[in-house]
Design a protein around this motif. Structure first.
Motif, PDB file in Angstrom:
ATOM      1  N   PHE A 228       1.366  -1.428  -0.484  1.00 30.23           N
ATOM      2  CA  PHE A 228       0.342  -0.134  -0.120  1.00 30.23           C
ATOM      3  C   PHE A 228       1.099   1.149  -0.222  1.00 30.23           C
ATOM      4  CE2 PHE A 228      -3.607  -2.769   1.199  1.00 30.23           C
ATOM      5  CZ  PHE A 228      -4.839  -2.276   0.658  1.00 30.23           C
ATOM      6  N   GLU A 229       1.830   1.007   0.564  1.00 37.52           N
ATOM      7  CA  GLU A 229       3.081   2.323   0.775  1.00 37.52           C
ATOM      8  C   GLU A 229       3.464   2.438  -0.638  1.00 37.52           C
ATOM      9  OE1 GLU A 229       3.894   2.773   5.137  1.00 37.52           O
ATOM     10  OE2 GLU A 229       5.432   1.387   3.833  1.00 37.52           O
ATOM     11  N   ARG A 230       3.815   1.518  -1.004  1.00 40.59           N
ATOM     12  CA  ARG A 230       4.678   1.638  -2.490  1.00 40.59           C
ATOM     13  C   ARG A 230       3.067   2.347  -3.443  1.00 40.59           C
ATOM     14  NH1 ARG A 230       6.234  -0.359  -7.027  1.00 40.59           N
ATOM     15  NH2 ARG A 230       4.543  -2.888  -6.433  1.00 40.59           N
ATOM     16  N   ARG A 231       2.756   1.762  -3.043  1.00 41.60           N
ATOM     17  CA  ARG A 231       1.426   1.772  -4.753  1.00 41.60           C
ATOM     18  C   ARG A 231       1.216   3.765  -4.134  1.00 41.60           C
ATOM     19  NH1 ARG A 231       0.379  -1.604  -8.709  1.00 41.60           N
ATOM     20  NH2 ARG A 231       1.501  -3.231  -8.020  1.00 41.60           N
ATOM     21  N   LEU A 232       0.301   3.784  -3.491  1.00 42.36           N
ATOM     22  CA  LEU A 232      -0.009   4.898  -2.828  1.00 42.36           C
ATOM     23  C   LEU A 232       1.332   5.831  -2.219  1.00 42.36           C
ATOM     24  CD1 LEU A 232      -2.526   4.266  -0.041  1.00 42.36           C
ATOM     25  CD2 LEU A 232      -3.454   4.402  -2.755  1.00 42.36           C
TER      26      LEU A 232
ATOM     27  N   VAL B 115      -3.592  -5.980  -3.379  1.00 40.14           N
ATOM     28  CA  VAL B 115      -3.850  -4.220  -2.842  1.00 40.14           C
ATOM     29  C   VAL B 115      -3.415  -4.086  -3.976  1.00 40.14           C
ATOM     30  CG1 VAL B 115      -2.007  -2.548  -2.379  1.00 40.14           C
ATOM     31  CG2 VAL B 115      -1.992  -4.829  -1.273  1.00 40.14           C
ATOM     32  N   GLU B 116      -3.128  -4.341  -5.524  1.00 40.01           N
ATOM     33  CA  GLU B 116      -3.334  -2.930  -6.760  1.00 40.01           C
ATOM     34  C   GLU B 116      -5.658  -3.036  -6.832  1.00 40.01           C
ATOM     35  OE1 GLU B 116      -1.462  -4.238 -10.325  1.00 40.01           O
ATOM     36  OE2 GLU B 116      -2.218  -2.070 -11.119  1.00 40.01           O
ATOM     37  N   SER B 117      -5.938  -4.232  -7.339  1.00 37.67           N
ATOM     38  CA  SER B 117      -7.422  -3.870  -7.669  1.00 37.67           C
ATOM     39  C   SER B 117      -7.781  -3.287  -6.147  1.00 37.67           C
ATOM     40  CB  SER B 117      -7.510  -5.492  -7.772  1.00 37.67           C
ATOM     41  OG  SER B 117      -7.533  -6.051  -6.551  1.00 37.67           O
TER      42      SER B 117
END
Ligand code: FES
Length: 154
Positions: free
Chosen positions: A95-99, A144-146
């Motif tokens: 989550f931290e990486r994607r957001l 997480v992505e979806s």
């Protein structure tokens, strides 16, 4: 008097200017602005004749209140023991990486606030992630992505 102050005054009046309705008034303000703006707390302090320090004390005691602007969506990753052993920390990292935001912070575009919680009380379906009021059970790094996509505005 600006629109925001008028709103705050209307919340106070809704509760008959009662000091003992402070928490309900703060809940109304939080629901309206998604956080507790300082000017709003000053209006509450002045109108109810309560010291600002007391109001801030109440606001910081309850987890549901925030003194900082929050994202449109609240993403909470469970880090309780049961979720932790099933990969909670890796899910949080994803989550931290994607957001592109650290836990406890809000994304630059104001869409998400990322937080962790000790246990959501539904360990059997862990690892659990909650976005706003939606529980996502048996989450994995791959999901997480979806999950983010479902809520993110482009
Ligand atoms: S540890 Fe995650 S729900 Fe209990």
């Amino acid at each position: 008097m600006n629109v925001e102050t008028q709103k705050v005054i209307s919340f106070i009046e809704k509760h008959d200017n009662q000091k003992n309705a402070l928490i309900s008034i703060l809940q109304d303000i939080q629901a309206e602005f998604n956080y507790l703006p300082k000017e709003a707390l000053q209006s509450v302090s002045k109108t109810l004749e309560l010291p600002l320090i007391h109001i801030i004390g109440v606001a910081t005691f309850y987890r549901s209140f925030s003194l900082e602007p929050r994202g449109e969506h609240q993403a909470t990753v469970c880090m309780g023991t049961a979720c932790h052993v099933r990969g909670g920390p890796k899910i949080l990292e994803e989550f931290e990486r994607r957001l592109e935001v650290e836990s406890g912070c809000t994304t630059e575009d104001g869409q998400f606030t990322l937080e962790t919680v000790a246990c959501l009380g539904c360990c059997a379906i862990g690892p659990v992630v909650v976005i706003d009021d939606d529980y996502h059970a048996q989450t994995s790094i791959r999901k997480v992505e979806s999950i983010i996509k479902k809520y993110r505005k482009n």
